[in-house]
Design a protein around this motif. Structure first.
Motif, mmCIF file in Angstrom:
data_model
loop_
_atom_site.group_PDB
_atom_site.id
_atom_site.type_symbol
_atom_site.label_atom_id
_atom_site.label_comp_id
_atom_site.label_asym_id
_atom_site.label_seq_id
_atom_site.Cartn_x
_atom_site.Cartn_y
_atom_site.Cartn_z
ATOM 1 N N ILE C 20 0.839 -1.208 0.000
ATOM 2 C CA ILE C 20 0.000 0.000 0.000
ATOM 3 C C ILE C 20 0.869 1.252 0.000
ATOM 4 C CG2 ILE C 20 -1.654 1.318 1.363
ATOM 5 C CD1 ILE C 20 -2.754 -1.484 2.253
ATOM 6 N N TRP C 21 1.901 1.244 0.833
ATOM 7 C CA TRP C 21 2.782 2.418 0.879
ATOM 8 C C TRP C 21 3.458 2.652 -0.463
ATOM 9 C CZ3 TRP C 21 1.775 5.972 3.894
ATOM 10 C CH2 TRP C 21 1.501 5.806 5.241
ATOM 11 N N THR C 22 3.891 1.557 -1.113
ATOM 12 C CA THR C 22 4.532 1.712 -2.425
ATOM 13 C C THR C 22 3.567 2.317 -3.419
ATOM 14 O OG1 THR C 22 5.786 -0.275 -1.939
ATOM 15 C CG2 THR C 22 5.841 0.507 -4.193
ATOM 16 N N ALA C 23 2.349 1.771 -3.444
ATOM 17 C CA ALA C 23 1.372 2.272 -4.410
ATOM 18 C C ALA C 23 1.096 3.745 -4.158
ATOM 19 C CB ALA C 23 0.085 1.450 -4.298
ATOM 20 N N THR C 25 2.960 5.992 -2.559
ATOM 21 C CA THR C 25 4.134 6.819 -2.863
ATOM 22 C C THR C 25 4.310 6.969 -4.366
ATOM 23 O OG1 THR C 25 5.162 5.827 -0.937
ATOM 24 C CG2 THR C 25 6.582 7.109 -2.370
ATOM 25 N N PHE C 26 4.180 5.838 -5.063
ATOM 26 C CA PHE C 26 4.416 5.911 -6.510
ATOM 27 C C PHE C 26 3.389 6.805 -7.185
ATOM 28 C CE2 PHE C 26 3.950 4.502 -10.875
ATOM 29 C CZ PHE C 26 5.261 4.578 -11.300
#
Lengths: 336, 78, 176
Positions: C20-23, C25-26
């Motif tokens: 979730i954090w990656t999505a 942030t991206f």
């Protein structure tokens, strides 16, 4: 000169990660050094009894660990090392690119500065050699996504090559006596703030991160397919000219192929970004494994060579991820 | 599982991973060799050959990594 | 002990929080860079490319124009040169004719002058001879009359002298 500095920087986190080695050595001087940092002694002696294990170092450097605990609706949303590294990378990217873009846009006809020209050449490379080559004139709407993929993965790959600056800072501070840290070094939640702010981990060396990026690729492929072929995309997954009896079988295979592509993307990035670090850690680990000075030049030279290779791989993997994404998007824009 | 059986299983996994890497290595070597040959024959087509080479190498690498992942997953079952 | 599965480390374990954090942030990075980096850079590059292309096109057109002009000028030059050569030729011919004419005229004039001068000379000679004869006759008469101390009829004397002179001239002409 530069190589030796790089090697030193590489060696430092391993040293810092292994208080074990220091305390297990029989020399009095080493003990005195440890004794000086009085706050650390209990924590270190707690681990000091066991011998050096390369797997511990690998876990320390390659495994994610929560830095701030966070739970949302029962889901573990802790801010981990990789999340912080991702944020650091994003911040650097935005702080570098936005002012450069503004400067370029202000005087588009003037020759850009050296950094501006570098960014521009990378942007042109992604646009022409990645987007346009695989999608032709349909590439325009996908260019920002591809550019972001390229720069996001590139900066995370490169930052992963820089050793944990926070850890080096903390270690140097503690050794020189102007920093004191209470608490357990091996509990990631209790690490000092400096260590938490630059955990120095490769964000792209985690299946969660690469799978998410590949998932975004997969979604983009689906969106591109439906946008360019409409609802017929579901049928056109299968190449034309197939006998209708074979159609169901081929359809299943092609759908599986569609899913394999992002899976391969995720695994490729993860494996490439992990493998190099693993080799560097193993090479430097020899020093502590064999407890011998004779191995030092070999280890350092080998790890420097791998480090240089990793620099290339960082660019290559960013390129390949972006290029294959563009290729996959290009392949669903028309029926084959 | 007896220790001999688990040892043989581990050996199988290791050999399998090695074979996968061997195959991928041979494939990439063939691509690289042919690409160099092609470039030396037609230096003006170097860019196109390089792109094709990278695509091919990446796809082979993907297959090799796929095998390695399976070996890795099996490793936990030993 | 499996190398990469050491401790809590599993290479292929997906951490949903990190996903979730990656999505997030991206997507944030994508939006920010899209709006504030890619858009301006791409439009600037496109504007520059367009300008360069236009400049190129313009220069190509200009070059074509210049080449046409050059060709035209060369043609003109060529014809002018031919014309000049022709003129020169004609001039040369004219000059030749003129020269011949002038020379002929000059020759004629010279001949005329020469013949006139000869005639003049002849005339003058005849005149001088006649005058000389006259004076000789008179002088002779005077001398003779002096000698003879008598006047003779002028007419007779002249006759005699002229007869004598005629004889002399004859002998002179014969002698010369």
């Amino acid at each position: 000169m530069k190589k030796s500095i790089a090697a030193l920087l590489l060696a430092l986190p391993v040293l810092s990660a292994e208080p074990v080695v220091e305390s297990s050595q029989p020399e009095v001087a080493a003990h005195e050094q440890v004794e000086q940092a009085t706050a650390d002694v209990p924590a270190e002696t707690g681990h000091g009894s066991d011998e050096f294990k390369i797997s511990d170092v690998i876990v320390h450097h390659l495994a994610d660990a929560p830095l701030w605990h966070l739970e949302v609706n029962g889901l573990d949303m802790s801010i981990t090392k990789r999340v912080v590294m991702m944020w650091v990378g994003s911040l650097i990217l935005i702080l570098l690119l936005v002012p450069t873009a503004r400067k370029i846009a202000k005087n588009p006809y003037q020759a850009p500065s050296r950094f501006g020209a570098f960014i521009e050449s990378l942007v042109s490379f992604v646009r022409n050699n990645i987007a346009h080559d695989s999608m032709g004139h349909h590439s325009h709407p996908y260019e920002p996504l591809l550019l972001t993929f390229f720069f996001f993965i590139l900066i995370l790959n490169l930052l992963g090559l820089i050793p944990p600056l926070g850890e080096i800072y903390q270690m140097a501070g503690e050794a020189l006596g102007w920093l004191h840290h209470e608490g357990d070094h091996h509990d990631s939640l209790q690490l000092p703030l400096a260590v938490k702010l630059w955990p120095g981990i490769t964000a792209t060396g985690d299946i969660s991160v690469t799978a998410t990026l590949a998932g975004i690729t997969f979604l983009t492929i689906l969106i591109a397919g439906f946008a360019h072929q409409g609802i017929l995309f579901i049928r056109n997954v299968v190449p034309g000219g197939i006998h209708w009896l074979l159609f169901p079988l081929m359809w299943v295979i092609e759908i599986a192929g569609l899913l394999t592509k992002p899976f391969a993307l995720a695994i490729r990035l993860l494996a490439n970004m992990t493998a190099g670090h693993l080799i560097i850690l193993a090479l430097l680990g020899f020093i502590f494994q064999f407890q011998s000075w004779g191995i030092v030049p070999l280890s350092i030279m080998g790890s420097v060579a791998i480090f240089l290779l990793e620099l290339f791989v960082a660019f290559l993997q960013a390129y390949i991820f972006t290029f294959l994404t563009a290729l996959f998007i290009g392949s669903v824009q028309h029926r084959h | 599982m007896t220790s001999i059986a688990s040892g043989i299983a581990a050996l199988g996994i290791a050999i399998g991973a090695g074979l996968a890497v061997l195959g991928a290595g041979v494939g990439i070597a063939r691509i690289g060799g042919s690409a160099v040959e092609g470039i030396s024959r037609q230096p003006e087509a170097a860019n196109k050959i390089q792109v094709a080479m990278i695509i091919g190498a990446a796809l082979i690498e993907g297959v090799g990594l796929f095998a390695l992942v399976i070996a890795y997953l099996l490793q936990n079952k030993v | 002990m499996p190398l990469l599965a050491a401790g809590s480390f599993n290479l292929l374990a997906v951490n949903p929080g990190l996903v979730i954090w990656t999505a997030v942030t991206f997507i944030v990075v994508l939006v920010v860079l899209w709006l504030f980096a890619w858009k301006p850079i791409i439009s600037a590059i496109d504007a520059r490319n367009e300008r360069v292309e236009n400049d190129l096109k313009e220069s190509r057109e200009l070059r074509e124009k210049a080449e046409n002009l050059l060709r035209e000028y060369e043609q003109k030059m060529e014809s002018a040169r031919a014309e000049a050569l022709q003129l020169l030729d004609e001039g040369k011919k004219d000059a030749e004719v003129q020269k011949a004419k002038i020379i002929a005229a000059a020759k004629e004039e010279a001949e005329r002058l020469l013949s006139r001068a000869q005639a003049d000379i002849e005339q003058a000679k005849v005149k001088a001879i006649s005058e000389l004869e006259q004076s000789t006759v008179e002088t002779t008469v005077q001398i003779l009359s002096r000698i003879l101390q008598r006047d003779i009829n002028d007419e007779d004397h002249k006759k005699i002298v002229l007869q004598e002179l005629g004889a002399i001239r004859k002998s002179n002409i014969q002698g010369s």
